[in-house]
Design an enzyme around this catalytic site. Structure first.
Site, PDB file in Angstrom:
ATOM      1  N   CYS A  54      11.839  -7.406   0.257  1.00  0.00           N
ATOM      2  CA  CYS A  54      11.086  -8.323  -0.352  1.00  0.00           C
ATOM      3  C   CYS A  54      11.261  -8.202  -1.948  1.00  0.00           C
ATOM      4  O   CYS A  54      12.073  -7.196  -2.415  1.00  0.00           O
ATOM      5  CB  CYS A  54       9.822  -8.547   0.049  1.00  0.00           C
ATOM      6  SG  CYS A  54       9.043  -6.802  -0.426  1.00  0.00           S
ATOM      7  N   ASP A 457      20.149   8.773  25.706  1.00  0.00           N
ATOM      8  CA  ASP A 457      20.376  10.388  25.385  1.00  0.00           C
ATOM      9  C   ASP A 457      19.235  10.637  24.719  1.00  0.00           C
ATOM     10  O   ASP A 457      18.132   9.973  24.501  1.00  0.00           O
ATOM     11  CB  ASP A 457      21.336  10.258  24.371  1.00  0.00           C
ATOM     12  CG  ASP A 457      21.598  11.647  23.707  1.00  0.00           C
ATOM     13  OD1 ASP A 457      21.641  12.601  24.688  1.00  0.00           O
ATOM     14  OD2 ASP A 457      21.519  12.107  22.506  1.00  0.00           O
ATOM     15  N   ASP A 631      23.576   9.159  20.253  1.00  0.00           N
ATOM     16  CA  ASP A 631      23.818   9.475  19.010  1.00  0.00           C
ATOM     17  C   ASP A 631      25.037  10.444  18.771  1.00  0.00           C
ATOM     18  O   ASP A 631      25.657  10.546  18.053  1.00  0.00           O
ATOM     19  CB  ASP A 631      22.724   9.949  18.270  1.00  0.00           C
ATOM     20  CG  ASP A 631      22.286  11.291  18.486  1.00  0.00           C
ATOM     21  OD1 ASP A 631      22.210  11.689  19.751  1.00  0.00           O
ATOM     22  OD2 ASP A 631      21.957  11.923  17.706  1.00  0.00           O
TER      23      ASP A 631
END
Lengths: 732, 52
Positions: A54, A457, A631
């Site tokens: 914003c 995971d 990841d």
């Protein structure tokens, strides 16, 4: 994305989207490029700001950064969620990130050398310019056409047609180039892409109108030719925009890892790129650094974090003789490592091979747009040539027959079809980007909508990979203060978490014993914090550090912190009736604990990368469409194999490259939204196809019997284009 | 109908100015950050005096 294949697709897919093209690039896409770069000397820094959204965020960030010594100026780009900082050369990103964190913004450093390439989006501006020209021409030609439709006749009509021709022909020649090039490219390889009927319609409409104008005919389709170009360019531009944002952000993420190593040669330390290392070289790995190569420790003792490679959450002890693999993180003491495998032979590279195999095993996905155009293109051509043949046979008038077949091509031309998919994908990926999800591939949304099974995971995905102490309340206050005081002297992740958790007591003679812990003097007594055997405590069966103070030992237990939003996301997935699974490389106890906590009934621990792939293959063979969220390097092959995959921004380069969607912020909750939005947008795409088909069902018979007028064509085209765009915007 | 000879060139000329303006905006990179520019107008930082 059918519309983009050929012309645009080739140029982008060569980048990050298809790891299979270059297995080495899949694991370290930035390595080669960085190898060519010298150490960064630029004074311009780039940081990605996934949470900025914003006007107030922009002011806070810009004023906060500009107030720092050495910073000359800072400017936030809200569209790309990044801030560029002009600063004196001694200012580094490491100085800025904590400041931004203090202001409440997550920030990641980006490689400015790489970004200069994406900043100037040449192709986007090129498309926008063509779009502007087509828009200008469309408005003017339409003005003249309306005059003709409302009754201009004879010389006036011919004059208007001639002026229209003067505007439309150069416009079509300039603005239509993307379609002509792409159509030519697909014709040369013997395929009938969507751009072939598009180009044919544009060219045929223009030339037949020119012919009619010369012979002062009644109807000219200049407005249709230009309008077609305009609407299709709009779709093409939206499509490009989505890709460009995703691509630049994906490249930014790739710039997060800098593959350099410290090589020792004749007692001198030098910084070299990893590709320059050879077997037998000695490299120094500082605490907190990542192992650049596979090797054997020759000197020093420390602990290494293997979680990215194996998913183990407990650090392992390392000393002379310990084998280490590229990607592991050195935690406590400096290590000297003799290189045993570099480049092609390293474990990173073996992982890349696994990824390549998984990629090739993945079934080719046919997007909705592709299947639509596959059915559509031949049908259109058959209709048009059929009409031409019939009218030529029925009337013997070549000019009339060509007119009819051009009208059929113009009316069936996939104006709405060309907008149907890009408009929805743009709306959906914009929505998800604002929530912190980056869609790397246009078909990822469609694939996500089909998912019926989610595989997680654990370490680094469901958890943040940063431990937090759990039993501080059980410790006496004095012991806690001593522990915090000792912990402050170490950069071990457990120690850092502990130092933050309590106010420290004054400890003197602090000394870190690499690989064991920290010791010092508290009120004249020796105190120690570290490994169980070194401190003299009985080891607990979970992640812990041990404190010896005043002849007593205490265990400080740690648990990995749950990623925020995981519980919401898992609950939403369960509510949606998805099958959930947890596959981790970690030990059984923490995996079971995590599965119990989230209520995931199917879980497995100690999984090697190949076993994860096997599990996924089994699931997909059973007909499941699997969403893989992971990841680590150990997940990379599974991510590549899965129907669709998501990885967090903190994941390794390789994992992010292999996945279709990247989670930019820490919060996992948007994943549940993504599943919902994906379902919705697939529904919108189908609705849009149905809408444009409905318009054709009404208009095509009229064109076939020769009742189509330029007015009818313009109406059908604009109304259907506007309807599908509005339908795309209905996405909530 | 003679008025057409005047009006059509005028309308084309005015449209052309608009197109040239668009090219200028495009060349000076005003389309790089539409979202940021939309938000920037709401900032109160330089309401009282221009940016130094």
């Amino acid at each position: 994305m059918t519309l983009a294949e050929g012309f645009e697709g080739k140029e982008y897919d060569a980048g990050h989207v298809s790891p299979s093209a270059c297995p080495a690039c899949a694991v370290a896409p930035s390595a080669e490029r960085l190898a060519q770069l010298a150490a960064p000397t630029q004074a311009r820094l780039m940081l990605s700001l996934p949470s900025a959204h914003c006007a107030a965020c922009m002011s806070t960030v810009e004023n906060g950064l500009e107030g720092l010594p050495g910073v000359l100026s800072a400017r936030v780009n809200l569209t790309l969620r990044r801030v560029s900082v002009d600063a004196e050369s001694h200012v580094t990103a490491e100085d800025l990130i904590p400041v931004l964190a203090g202001l409440g913004f997550e920030a990641h450093e980006l490689d400015p050398g790489l970004l200069s390439a994406t900043e100037t989006d040449r192709q986007g501006r090129d498309l926008l310019m063509r779009l502007g020209v087509a828009g200008f021409a469309m408005m003017n030609v339409m003005l003249l056409s309306v005059a003709v439709w409302s009754g201009a006749s004879d010389a006036t009509r011919d004059l208007f047609h001639w002026i229209s021709a003067g505007i439309a022909l150069p416009t079509v020649a300039f603005a239509g180039q993307p379609f002509f090039k792409s159509a030519w490219a697909s014709l040369r390889v013997g395929r009938l892409g969507m751009d072939v009927p598009i180009s044919l319609a544009i060219i045929l409409a223009s030339s037949i109108s020119l012919y009619e104008t010369i012979h002062s005919g009644l109807h000219a389709y200049f407005d249709a030719a230009v309008m077609l170009t305009f609407f299709l360019l709009a779709g093409r531009y939206l499509d490009h925009r989505t890709r460009a944002v995703a691509r630049s952000a994906a490249e930014e993420l790739a710039a997060l890892e800098v593959p350099r190593a410290l090589r020792l040669r004749d007692g001198e330390e030098e910084t070299v790129t990893i590709s320059a290392l050879a077997v037998g070289d000695i490299v120094r790995v500082r605490p907190g650094g990542r192992m650049p190569v596979d090797g054997v420790v020759t000197e020093g003792s420390s602990e290494v974090d293997r979680s990215l490679l194996t998913g183990e959450s407990l650090p392992a002890q390392a000393g002379p003789g310990t084998q280490v693999a590229a990607g592991e993180i050195n935690l406590t003491g400096p290590l000297l490592v003799r290189v045993v495998a570099a480049g092609r032979d390293s474990s990173l590279h073996r992982m890349a091979d696994l990824v390549a195999v998984a990629e090739s095993a993945k079934t080719q996905y046919t997007s909705l747009a592709e299947s639509a155009s596959r059915a559509y293109s031949p049908l259109v051509h058959v209709l048009s040539f059929g009409a031409f043949g019939y009218w030529l046979w029925a009337t013997g008038d070549l000019r009339y027959a060509i007119n009819i077949s051009a009208a059929v091509l113009i009316i069936t031309c996939p104006c709405a079809l060309g907008l149907a998919v890009p408009a929805v994908v743009t709306a959906a990926s914009g929505k998800l980007f604002r929530k912190g999800l980056l869609i790397k591939d246009g078909t990822a949304l469609e694939r996500l909508a089909e998912v019926d099974c989610v595989v997680f995971d654990k370490t680094g995905t469901l958890t943040l990979g940063t431990p937090t102490p759990t039993n501080l309340a059980d410790l006496p206050d004095a012991a806690l203060a001593v522990a915090a005081g000792l912990a402050a002297a170490s950069s071990h992740p457990l120690a850092m978490a502990l130092a933050k958790a309590a106010s420290p007591a004054l400890i003197t003679d602090l000394r870190e014993v690499p690989g064991y812990g920290v010791e010092g003097l508290w009120q004249g007594q020796p105190v120690r914090l570290g490994r169980a055997e070194w401190v003299g405590a009985a080891p607990a069966d979970q992640t812990a550090t041990y404190l010896a103070v005043a002849g007593q030992t205490h265990a400080v237990l740690f648990a990995d912190r749950l990623r925020p939003g995981v519980e919401t996301a898992v609950a939403a997935m369960k509510a949606a009736g998805l099958r959930l699974m947890l596959l981790s490389g970690d030990a059984e106890a923490p995996v079971a604990e995590m599965a119990g906590r989230l209520g995931i009934s199917e879980w497995a621990s100690g999984r090697l990368p190949a076993e994860k792939v096997a599990s996924l293959t089994r699931l997909q063979d059973q007909g499941h469409k699997v969403l893989m969220i992971g990841d680590g390097l150990n997940d990379t092959a599974a991510l590549a194999l899965a129907h669709v995959s998501i990885s967090p921004a903190s994941a390794l380069d390789a994992a992010r490259t292999a996945s279709d969607i990247v989670l930019l912020g820490q919060d996992m909750a948007p994943v549940a939204d993504a599943l919902r939005i994906a379902k919705q947008s697939t529904r919108r795409i189908r609705e849009n196809f149905a809408l444009s088909a409905a318009y054709n069902v009404i208009a095509v018979p009229l064109a076939l019997v020769g009742l189509a007028t330029p007015l009818l064509a313009a109406l059908a085209m604009s109304v259907s284009s506007i309807t599908v765009s509005l339908n795309a915007l209905r996405l909530r | 109908m003679e008025i057409l000879a005047v009006l059509i060139p005028i309308s084309l000329f005015l449209g052309g100015i608009g197109l040239a303006g668009f090219f200028w905006a495009l060349k000076s990179k005003q389309f790089e950050d539409p979202q940021g520019d939309a938000a920037r107008i709401l900032k109160t930082d330089y309401d009282d005096h221009p940016k130094p």
